[in-house]
Design a protein around this motif. Sequence first.
Motif, PDB file in Angstrom:
ATOM      1  N   HIS B  12       2.237 -14.568 -16.864  1.00  0.00           N
ATOM      2  CA  HIS B  12       1.089 -13.816 -16.351  1.00  0.00           C
ATOM      3  C   HIS B  12       1.485 -12.604 -15.511  1.00  0.00           C
ATOM      4  O   HIS B  12       0.625 -11.959 -14.926  1.00  0.00           O
ATOM      5  CB  HIS B  12       0.170 -14.747 -15.543  1.00  0.00           C
ATOM      6  N   VAL B  13       2.777 -12.335 -15.420  1.00  0.00           N
ATOM      7  CA  VAL B  13       3.214 -11.187 -14.621  1.00  0.00           C
ATOM      8  C   VAL B  13       3.041  -9.906 -15.436  1.00  0.00           C
ATOM      9  O   VAL B  13       3.635  -9.746 -16.492  1.00  0.00           O
ATOM     10  CB  VAL B  13       4.681 -11.355 -14.162  1.00  0.00           C
ATOM     11  N   VAL B  14       2.188  -9.032 -14.934  1.00  0.00           N
ATOM     12  CA  VAL B  14       1.948  -7.745 -15.600  1.00  0.00           C
ATOM     13  C   VAL B  14       3.038  -6.762 -15.190  1.00  0.00           C
ATOM     14  O   VAL B  14       3.562  -6.003 -15.997  1.00  0.00           O
ATOM     15  CB  VAL B  14       0.552  -7.192 -15.233  1.00  0.00           C
ATOM     16  N   SER B  15       3.375  -6.781 -13.904  1.00  0.00           N
ATOM     17  CA  SER B  15       4.490  -5.966 -13.434  1.00  0.00           C
ATOM     18  C   SER B  15       5.028  -6.581 -12.148  1.00  0.00           C
ATOM     19  O   SER B  15       4.350  -7.379 -11.496  1.00  0.00           O
ATOM     20  CB  SER B  15       4.043  -4.524 -13.186  1.00  0.00           C
ATOM     21  N   GLN B  23       2.409  -8.446  -9.767  1.00  0.00           N
ATOM     22  CA  GLN B  23       1.046  -8.150 -10.203  1.00  0.00           C
ATOM     23  C   GLN B  23       0.721  -9.232 -11.221  1.00  0.00           C
ATOM     24  O   GLN B  23       1.238  -9.237 -12.328  1.00  0.00           O
ATOM     25  CB  GLN B  23       0.982  -6.757 -10.835  1.00  0.00           C
TER      26      GLN B  23
END
Lengths: 200, 464
Positions: B12-15, B23
């Motif tokens: 689930h880490v977008v950045s 994020q």
Amino acid sequence: MKQKFDIIVSRCVPLPLENVDTDQIIPARFLKATDKEGFGENLFRDWRYDKEGNPVKEFVLNDPTYSGCVLVAGKNFGSGSSREHAAWAIAGYGFRVVVSSFFADIHKNNELNNFVLPVVVSEPFLARLFASIDENPKMEVKVDLPNQTITNLATGESERFEINAYKKECLMKGYDDIDYLLSKKNLIEDYESKRDMTWK
Amino acid sequence: MNTLFDKIWDAHVVSQLEDGPSQLYIDRLYCHEVTTAQAFTGLRERGLKCFRPEQIYCMPDHNIPTHDQDKPIEDEVGRKQVATLEQNAKDFGLSYFGMNDKRNGIIHVVGPERGLSLPGMTIVCGDSHTSTHGAMGAVAFGIGTSEVEMVLASQCVLQAKPKSMRINIEGELGKGVTPKDVALYIMSQMSTSGATGYFVEYAGSTVRNMSMEGRLTLSNLTIEMGARGGFIAPDEVTFAYLKGREHAPKGEAWEKAVAYWKTLRSGEDAVFDREVTFYAKDIEPMVTYGTNPGMGMGISQHIPSLESVEASSRASFQKSLNYMGFQAGERLLGKKVDYVFCGSCTNGRIEDFRAFASLVKGKKKAPNVTCWLVPGSWMVDQQIREEGLDKVLEEAGFVLRQPGCSACLAMNDDKIPAGKLSVSTSNRNFEGRQGPGARTILASPLVAAAAAVTGVITDPCTML
């Protein structure tokens, strides 16, 4: 609430109790507001006022001996509920820094998101700070965010505290996380396009 | 590394911000009336819409009265707060389960029972007991209102990744010992800050043998030891619970989902930052004696002496006992009880009412006790009636109230009067939590039922 943070020199308000929970910081019956105003008046309500609404003289916020924008509390400050109203109450009362040897996670984030700085110090530093305040309620601490240090100006003892570089910059420049996230919308859409989200 | 927590979080880490938080993409946001109004105001002030409205579900629960729900809420401020949520849901195009909707109930009871909380998801809500949904095999945690605003605006939050902890519980639970007792026991061993900074995976044979309701109780209380959340790897119990529920995947999507969910487990080589093991045989029915949930003990035990408490903690310990009106070293068995509350997101599910009813069946409510039985949702209420438990309760002199958070935090009219002693199946015994001056003993539905029929603190094992 977006008050930029730099260096603060202030007297301290001591609350040498452990496990101060968010129900004590702001009791549930005061959570019914739909704005962020006025919570400071009810900070520590049930310790600060008796059943008839008269100030409890012995409670530290009612004791004119103590003043300043730095609250010093025992370990595990802010445990319990996620209510941001607790941070609004602390900020609304006028505190800008809370010093403790340990903070509950959600509350710590809530303070940071309201430009209140949680400063985690070692237990010996905290014990000596309480002793210094006890000895001279007019003593001051210096909280230096750029250098990430807190100094007990009565003894000269100084300690470094941790804060991540991102949050430090937010506090010093007056940015919040939403400003940041809104600038990253393309990344979010990109992420969604690559992921199987059939459950939706 | 290679823990289930890593797998779900990392997916689930977008950045990742340099020397900062992740994020994190959020699959599901739940909104109740107490912690969201200011977030919606923030959105309006910035001229924003909800980024992913279809992933957000709103329902009021904290202010809801537990009687006459067909009439407007009497308390004007509470009524306004609920109306504000309804208006916000409407203005921003979000699903809303209002007070007179049969889908209404406590948000942490409704999410799982409607199949909205699914394995592998990230789930947040402006409520610390969001940890409850971890029982479904999700990474679920409570957030503040500023963070609610972040999710409304971007479907993301900025969060530092917590450390991981595995808590193993092994063996068969004794007679009269419930998942609530397991949680209170763990807290008494870990303290209210013992898991701060961690995310907990519960494992071991005791957990595997728990029903979904029991697992929800266990996960719910994870926050009370400071952890952001706790979860249980999904298994056949999870799948059987979810199958056919309103929002759970159906048909081919179900098969595909289950195949994916089966991969959601920590690797054999998983390394946790901390690992602890407890044994079911050491756990008896539990009660708390102080003003935080970590101050618990077996019901037959004595309150610790002042000398046995760490010197730096003695002032807080003594303040706590003074508030409760208890003496260090004494037992609680036989103490007269004024109020009994069975309900909340901790113990407001069907199994809790089955347990309560099983103990009071054929007995009578003690005359000195006021008892509030509050189902966690309308679905639970319906189950109670379908199983005929309402009749059992009625014959024993109990009245079933309407669903809501109720006396857990007393934001509605269900307040325990000052000085009164309450045995409560809820999650917090903080000073004033159930009403100014109220004194709370946390316990399981069985201990609550035993107190309700005997009028005093009683070991339920002697009655089963």
